[in-house]
Design an enzyme around this catalytic site. Structure first.
Site, PDB file in Angstrom:
ATOM      1  N   THR A   1       0.833  -1.202   0.000  1.00  0.00           N
ATOM      2  CA  THR A   1       0.000   0.000   0.000  1.00  0.00           C
ATOM      3  C   THR A   1       0.874   1.261   0.000  1.00  0.00           C
ATOM      4  OG1 THR A   1      -1.619  -1.266   1.266  1.00  0.00           O
ATOM      5  CG2 THR A   1      -1.994   1.075   1.124  1.00  0.00           C
TER       6      THR A   1
ATOM      7  N   SER B   1     -11.420  -2.747   4.298  1.00  0.00           N
ATOM      8  CA  SER B   1     -10.072  -2.217   4.197  1.00  0.00           C
ATOM      9  C   SER B   1      -9.676  -1.529   5.496  1.00  0.00           C
ATOM     10  CB  SER B   1      -9.985  -1.211   3.045  1.00  0.00           C
ATOM     11  OG  SER B   1      -8.740  -0.540   3.041  1.00  0.00           O
TER      12      SER B   1
END
Length: 582
Positions: free
Chosen positions: A387, A458
């Site tokens: 990420t 998430s």
């Protein structure tokens, strides 16, 4: 009255954030700050500031500002460049969340570009012959990939909020994809860890073994197919990725490797605009991510629990204990309640209410750890290397806090031949088998079970915090550790630390299960660790560093605009461009 004094030294500030006072944050690099104290309570920032995980991305965003674009144009350029130079962390084969403030309208909006599950992704498809989770299928290759959302987000931001055409905002990324960029150690190391998986796939070998050998630090990595895909996106917008030649190649690649996507699933993808979460912590108004992110809800729970104590007056071990107990309870709720709000009823109002936090606070013993097994894990009635994040403020007052991902290192490991698109492995973020931990060790139940068109839960937590005196935009990568990084950063900003000091802070983490405090080297002193163990905590203080926090801040009183980039990532950068004096 502020709970933390503004005039104490850095070591004390670090301690007030619940961290080891012996750790000294480095001074901000000169390049991150362009000062000029001056006018009080300026109506808008005195310039633009961008912080991202790669200097080429930061430069691309600032180029858009110089060419007359706004923060949203800069966000498209930064996001696209990160998709080229950080294949280990993100890409147009993945998704992301974009928290926006439109200064012209005063509106905050959360652009949800999370990937979605294809129709083929039933829970049964991820179980082996013994009924256990097939970890390889969940994390590698086509079955691990959700329908990508990031290309749609770039189009959406450009068309609805930006000023510049995609042909301009994507141009820097297209150029670097074609001409190449210098491989840095994190890419080389990450490839080594995922090599066995990545070299299964023809398209991946064509990109990363183009010269016959894996990427090596210092050499140039070129991605001509990705450049052509970005050119189609620039020329044709949404249809340039989700229909036509690129879409056909994506579908063919997934089929070639045994997966099942449908053309209508690609063509039917849409971003969602959602209302951000807002809550107060002391003097700050915090704006953050709503579901399908779990981050905003968890932040609201943790900060509102901790607001019941004057943290600055407590010993370091007590502060850490209370923070961990708040983390433990918020992550328990994340596991049980949270999912895609388009598919399940998420009790956001209840979970983020001060009264709910007060109830949890009352369950925290000030001197003893509550074992996670005593917090029920049964369903109730009701993304490190992975990420990347970037933060932007422009001179008009627009702001962007964006976190994007392909999930694990190099995502699924699979590049679709002829496209340069490295597919995500976000399906692992679903509760593919209820009660079984995913790759980050977090569990889920029915609220986060996969269904066609559903978005997986998430931890990405793009946020900003604002008081009468200051505005800070922030976020981080790190899988399930994203939320606690943002928590510690907010606590640090509240003590008066600079943007660069906030980005450099040592980190601790607890996520309910496994029942252990994770700590970076130097985050907790020996006496603090001993005290925590005496309270009943298990502490792992020998972990490697994690995260890659990027933040920008505006001091409204002095007019100072600053950026902070995580020193754990040597290729990141923060830049400030001051507005010319009129």
């Amino acid at each position: 009255m502020r709970h933390f004094a503004r005039s104490i030294i850095t070591a004390t500030l670090l301690a007030a954030a619940g961290l080891n006072a012996s750790f000294a944050a480095p001074a901000p690099p000169a390049a991150t700050s362009a000062a000029a104290p001056g006018k009080m309570q300026a109506a808008t920032p005195p310039g633009a500031a961008i912080a991202s995980a790669h200097t080429l991305a930061t430069q691309a965003g600032m180029q858009m500002i110089r060419e007359g674009g706004n923060a949203f144009d800069a966000a498209v350029a930064v996001s696209a460049m990160l998709s080229v130079v950080e294949p280990i962390s993100s890409g147009i084969g993945g998704g992301g969340f974009f928290l926006l403030h439109d200064a012209k309208t005063g509106r905050d909006v959360f652009v949800d570009a999370r990937e979605i599950a294809p129709e083929s992704a039933t829970p049964e498809a991820y179980l082996d012959e013994k009924g256990e989770l097939n970890r390889d299928r969940a994390t590698n290759g086509p079955w691990s990939a959700g329908i990508p959302g990031l290309p749609a987000a770039l189009v959406h931001l450009s068309e609805k909020y930006g000023r510049l055409p995609l042909s301009k905002t994507l141009a820097p990324a297209i150029r670097v994809a074609r001409e190449g960029f210098e491989v840095y150690p994190r890419l080389e190391k990450g490839y080594g860890g995922r090599r066995a998986v990545m070299e299964r796939y023809r398209g991946t070998r064509e990109v990363f073994l183009a010269d016959g050998t894996p990427p090596v630090t210092g050499e140039t990595l070129r991605q001509p197919d990705l450049a052509r895909t970005l050119e189609r996106l620039a020329a044709q917008g949404f249809d340039g990725f989700y229909r036509g030649d690129v879409a056909r190649k994506l579908l063919a690649a997934v089929k070639e490797e045994g997966g099942r996507w449908k053309a209508e699933e690609l063509a039917g993808y849409r971003v969602r605009e959602r209302e951000p979460l807002r809550f107060e912590y002391r003097d700050w108004v915090i704006t953050t991510a709503p579901p399908p992110s779990s981050g905003g809800v968890a932040l609201a729970e943790m900060l509102q629990m901790l607001e019941g104590w004057d943290l600055a007056k407590l010993e370091p071990a007590k502060r850490t204990h209370l923070a961990v107990e708040a983390m433990r309870r918020a992550y328990r709720d994340r596991t049980i309640f949270l999912g895609d709000p388009d598919f399940v009823k998420v009790p956001v109002e209840r979970l983020t209410s001060p009264a709910y936090a007060a109830g949890w606070r009352a369950s925290i013993h000030p001197e003893k750890a509550l074992p996670s097994e005593l917090l029920s894990g049964q369903p109730a009635p009701l993304e490190d290397e992975e990420t990347t994040h970037f933060s932007i403020i422009d001179s008009e007052g627009n702001r962007v806090s964006a976190t994007q991902t392909i999930n694990l290192i190099y995502g699924s490991g699979m590049v679709a031949p002829g496209t340069g698109v490295l597919l995500n492995n976000e399906m692992d973020d679903f509760a593919l088998k209820p009660g079984t931990p995913n790759a980050f060790g977090v569990m889920g139940f029915e609220a986060n079970a996969p269904k066609p068109g559903k978005r997986m839960l998430s931890s990405m937590t793009p946020s900003w915090i604002e008081s009468d005196a200051k505005l800070a935009v922030l976020g981080a990568p790190g899988g399930s550790r994203i939320i606690t990084q943002v928590l510690l950063a907010i606590l640090a900003y509240d003590t008066g630390l600079t943007a660069q000091q906030v980005a450099a802070l040592p980190r601790i983490h607890h996520q309910w299960l496994p029942d252990v405090i994770s700590a970076e080297p130097g985050a907790l002193g020996p006496e603090v660790i001993a005290a925590l163990k005496a309270m009943g905590h298990t502490v792992n203080a020998g972990e490697s560093t994690w995260g890659n926090l990027q933040t920008v801040a505006w001091d409204k009183a002095s007019g100072e605009l600053t950026g902070g980039t995580d020193p754990r990532n040597p290729v990141g950068s923060a830049l400030v461009l001051m507005r010319p004096e009129r």
